[in-house]
Scaffold this active site. Structure first.
Site, PDB file in Angstrom:
ATOM      1  CD  GLU A 158      -3.257  -5.684   4.338  1.00  0.00           C
ATOM      2  OE1 GLU A 158      -4.149  -4.891   4.684  1.00  0.00           O
ATOM      3  OE2 GLU A 158      -2.057  -5.387   4.283  1.00  0.00           O
ATOM      4  CD  GLU A 164      -3.105  -0.892   2.161  1.00  0.00           C
ATOM      5  OE1 GLU A 164      -3.052   0.046   2.977  1.00  0.00           O
ATOM      6  OE2 GLU A 164      -4.045  -1.707   2.137  1.00  0.00           O
TER       7      GLU A 164
HETATM    8  C1  GAL Z   1      -4.306  -2.081   5.439  1.00  0.00           C
HETATM    9  C2  GAL Z   1      -2.844  -2.069   5.816  1.00  0.00           C
HETATM   10  C3  GAL Z   1      -2.616  -2.854   7.081  1.00  0.00           C
HETATM   11  C4  GAL Z   1      -3.607  -2.472   8.117  1.00  0.00           C
HETATM   12  C5  GAL Z   1      -4.986  -2.754   7.611  1.00  0.00           C
HETATM   13  C6  GAL Z   1      -6.079  -2.459   8.609  1.00  0.00           C
HETATM   14  O1  GAL Z   1      -4.632  -1.022   4.641  1.00  0.00           O
HETATM   15  O2  GAL Z   1      -2.054  -2.599   4.799  1.00  0.00           O
HETATM   16  O3  GAL Z   1      -1.318  -2.648   7.557  1.00  0.00           O
HETATM   17  O4  GAL Z   1      -3.432  -1.134   8.408  1.00  0.00           O
HETATM   18  O5  GAL Z   1      -5.201  -1.947   6.469  1.00  0.00           O
HETATM   19  O6  GAL Z   1      -7.319  -2.770   8.047  1.00  0.00           O
END
Ligand code: GAL
Length: 800
Positions: free
Chosen positions: A508, A433
């Site tokens: 993620e 990100e």
């Molecule tokens: C993502 C990020 C993670 C964490 C997560 C929380 O955007 O890559 O490190 O912050 O969101 O939802």
């Protein structure tokens, strides 16, 4: 017969004697003191003395070997000073994201840490080379040995080794000094502070295999494997050298399997050359998730017929393949990536984990069917990778920053050279990100440079990048071999249509926020209900992404954000909430209800689970939404033996009933291919006893082994009381110590550490946890757990 004799002789040789190779752990007996980032005097004159003008001296500073540190605190590594500090309420975004611990630029008194270690080296070793290896320090650590500046490691995650041969004192005590500067952060989550991983003193011959200089990987062709052994040897002698290199492989018990010929190498002074050799293995036992079989490969360097260096690597023989349309294949078998993201901290101990905790955590993840771990967003500790190799867990290993400056290329290089022998690693990640650059030409060019480096150092694998981008291609996605999606699961199918040849993976996914054992949103205490119902705007619920990933082969799979809760990033709340809520398990590793959702669809085991608990005396006659997570075909729910109806379980989903509350027993009976499976929750009575359990009650008497003891508050019938919050006190007898306590409450401000003794922790919704570190004396240990007004319990351990 001759063959057997020669193998026997060969093995004897293999155990052989070599003078100059030793690895000494330096974790014990350090001295620690806080410095100061704004007051030079309180920082032991660090910025008042001109320390870089002449080599080998820094008088009037703590760097000076003569400096007296006897009043400094004595401690052993690993050490995380952040976890020892109290919580500090703040509105500052960095403090919120780091879990309200007073570390960072705003806290000059608790953000610089000085460490000093005294050690001796025998005169007999004068001919050797010496290297000091730091596996991980948070962060910006500058190092001196006997007053000589040795180097600085900016990274709080990837370790670094320093050749200190010229600075070793063979006559007197050596003094190693580390100044750790944690005033800057690297992430937006709890990062700890201090020397939180191991430190080693490595000793070598002047001709040796340098750090990362042994690379082993295998090609599998039908029933045979070719093991490729690439061995780099460097000559630090003042004369050229003629040496030889050979390698051999054994099974995991040390039984000889095959070897290479001995290859000659002529090395000029300071030259490094690499040999590439092959050993063939017939009918190899492949490394898999179910049978993570590890061979051992040794590379041996000889000079004048005498062995001078031997390096060992564990080898998992396996094949990996990403197919953009059909998904991921391990050893030719289709495997859906059922992964979790994780940061490295654990309850009670912050980021300073004894090695056993790595195994404990990986085991907990495997128990609900997870088969992959993303080390978000930084280099993991080496022991985590060993645990993944040994237990059968795939790893997505991530570089900290999308940056191709020499500093970050060096960090990537250290990461790959350190880790490329781990069979568990199936993919590298070059970043996560990077909102400023991921969609533009900067991002694309930086990605290209990092991918080129990855290919150079490890052509056996490929890379991804965790993009918070939907169906968007420009930038990093144009060049990344495996497209990573952070959330935006709705865009995956369209992206695949537009780019059918680029494999894609959910780097993620999910991100439901839940508080273990809580069923009502509580904005004051900062709790969210323990069901798959609340996800932040950018994320999704478990069912929303997993259904898509499960049902479409073009999804390689994905990584849930996250496996365990972690400190920092409280979401959706701020203070008093100091932990994240994203975990499938809490910070201790206690399952939340969503655990059973994943377990239902990620394993072949029979799963049936009811939530919530059935202690709602204040709600008699009121409706309660009951969830059943199961992989049965149909489920029937009964309240006090009265059927509330039978329902068909939708695949990759759950079932719900509205139940009018009355105390008693709620039972779910599932029918799975004709087989009955069942579970129940019962209204309990009040807390009666505190119960302590452990998965491991044999400890190694080495002062490093550890165990986890989980504590449950139960009623007279032994049923866990799901709302109990009793204070539990811990008394340990024997040569071992408690190093941390936790309870999974994301808003608890109780200390995790009691450095002066008097360890205690309240239970949170029935449970808490204590972590014990072994001592060095063999014998029996006993942990007594007591709670006012309750019957106590005791666990015994044997330390041997
Ligand atoms: C993502 C990020 C993670 C964490 C997560 C929380 O955007 O890559 O490190 O912050 O969101 O939802």
């Amino acid at each position: 017969m001759i063959k057997y004799i020669s193998i026997f002789l060969f093995c004897l040789g293999a155990v052989g004697i070599f003078s100059a190779q030793k690895r000494t752990n330096l974790d014990e007996d350090w001295r620690f003191h806080f410095g100061h980032s704004e007051d030079a005097k309180a920082d032991f004159n660090y910025s008042l003395v001109n320390i870089f003008s002449k080599s080998g001296g820094a008088e009037n500073t703590a760097i000076d070997p003569k400096f007296v540190d006897k009043d400094w605190r004595k401690l052993n590594l690993p050490h995380d000073w952040a976890v020892e500090l109290p919580f500090v309420k703040s509105e500052h975004p960095d403090l919120i994201s780091h879990g309200f611990k007073p570390v960072g630029g705003m806290f000059p008194e608790t953000s610089i840490g000085w460490y000093r270690k005294h050690f001796t080296v025998s005169k007999d070793d004068k001919k050797d080379r010496f290297e000091i290896q730091f596996d991980g320090i948070f962060r910006n650590a500058s190092i001196w040995l006997n007053g000589f500046y040795v180097g600085t490691n900016q990274s709080g995650y990837i370790g670094k080794s320093y050749d200190v041969t010229d600075y070793i004192d063979f006559e007197k005590e050596n003094v190693l000094v580390v100044r750790v500067d944690a005033t800057q952060y690297e992430g937006w989550f709890y990062e700890g502070a201090g020397i939180y991983r191991h430190v080693w003193l490595n000793q070598y011959n002047n001709i040796r295999i340098p750090f990362g200089g042994l690379f082993v990987h295998a090609d599998v062709n039908g029933k045979n494997a070719n093991v490729n052994v690439e061995t780099s040897v460097e000559n630090k002698n003042l004369n050229p050298s003629n040496c030889t290199v050979y390698a051999y492989i054994t099974d995991r018990n040390g039984k000889f399997i095959g070897k290479t010929a001995e290859q000659k190498l002529t090395l000029k002074v300071n030259e490094k050359l690499t040999t590439k050799q092959k050993i063939s293995v017939s009918n190899p036992r492949l490394w898999s998730l179910e049978d993570p079989y590890l061979y051992k490969v040794y590379a041996v360097v000889k000079e004048n017929g005498k062995e001078i260096h031997r390096e060992q690597a564990r080898l998992g023989i396996r094949t990996i393949k990403f197919d953009a349309k059909k998904g991921f294949f391990l050893n030719g078998k289709h495997i859906k990536i059922k992964g979790t993201n994780n940061h490295q901290d654990h309850a009670g101990i912050g980021s300073a984990l004894p090695d056993y905790l790595q195994y404990y955590r990986i085991k907990k993840l495997k128990e609900f069917g997870s088969n992959a771990y993303r080390a978000s967003h930084n280099a993991p500790t080496p022991e985590l990778l060993k645990a993944c190799d040994s237990l059968g867990m795939l790893v997505l290993n991530e570089h900290r920053l999308l940056n191709s400056s020499p500093e970050y290329v060096d960090q990537l290089e250290r990461l790959i050279l350190r880790d490329r022998n781990h069979p568990s690693i199936f993919l590298w990640s070059i970043g996560n990100e990077e909102g400023w650059i991921q969609k533009n030409d900067f991002g694309k060019r930086i990605a290209q440079s990092l991918i080129a480096k990855q290919k150079e150092l490890d052509p056996t694998r490929t890379s991804t990048y965790a993009a918070d981008m939907a169906n968007e291609f420009n930038g990093v996605n144009e060049v990344i071999p495996v497209r990573g999606f952070n959330y935006r699961q709705f865009a995956v199918a369209d992206y695949h249509k537009d780019h059918p040849n680029q494999p894609l993976i959910g780097t993620e996914m999910g991100s439901t926020v839940t508080t273990r054992g809580i069923y009502e949103k509580d904005e004051v205490r900062g709790y969210v209900p323990d069901q798959d119902i609340t996800a932040p705007w950018w994320a999704s619920k478990a069912e929303d992404w997993w259904k898509l990933a499960a049902e479409n082969d073009f999804w390689q799979g994905g990584f849930v954000w996250t496996g365990f809760d972690y400190r920092g990033e409280p979401t959706p709340y701020k203070w008093p909430n100091v932990n994240s809520h994203f975990g499938i398990m809490d910070v201790c590793g206690f399952p939340k209800n969503i655990y059973y959702y994943y377990k239902s669809w990620w394993t072949d085991e029979d799963v049936i689970h009811i939530s919530p608990h059935w202690n709602w005396n204040e709600k008699i006659g009121q409706p309660i939404e009951v969830w059943v997570n199961s992989n049965a075909d149909d489920v029937e729910l009964f309240l006090n033996e009265k059927s509330l109806g039978k329902k068909t379980m939708p695949r990759n989903s759950h079932l719900k009933w509205q139940v009018t509350y009355e105390p008693g027993t709620l039972e779910a009976i599932g029918y799975k291919k004709g087989k009955k499976i069942s579970t129940k929750v019962e209204t309990t009575s009040t807390p009666y006893k505190v119960v302590a359990t452990t998965e491991k009650n044999i400890l190694t008497a080495d002062g490093k082994d550890a165990t986890v003891v989980n504590i449950f508050i139960v009623d007279e019938k032994g049923r866990e009381v799901p709302v109990a919050d009793n204070m539990v006190k811990f008394f340990l007898k024997g040569d071992a110590k408690i190093i941390g306590v936790g309870n999974g409450d994301p808003s608890s401000h109780e200390p995790d550490q009691f450095l002066d003794g008097g360890w205690q922790r309240s239970a949170f919704n029935g449970k808490c946890q204590v972590i014990i570190l072994s001592g060095k004396t063999k014998g029996e240990l006993q942990l007594e757990v007591k709670s006012n007004g309750l019957a106590s319990d005791m666990v015994s351990f044997t330390q041997k």
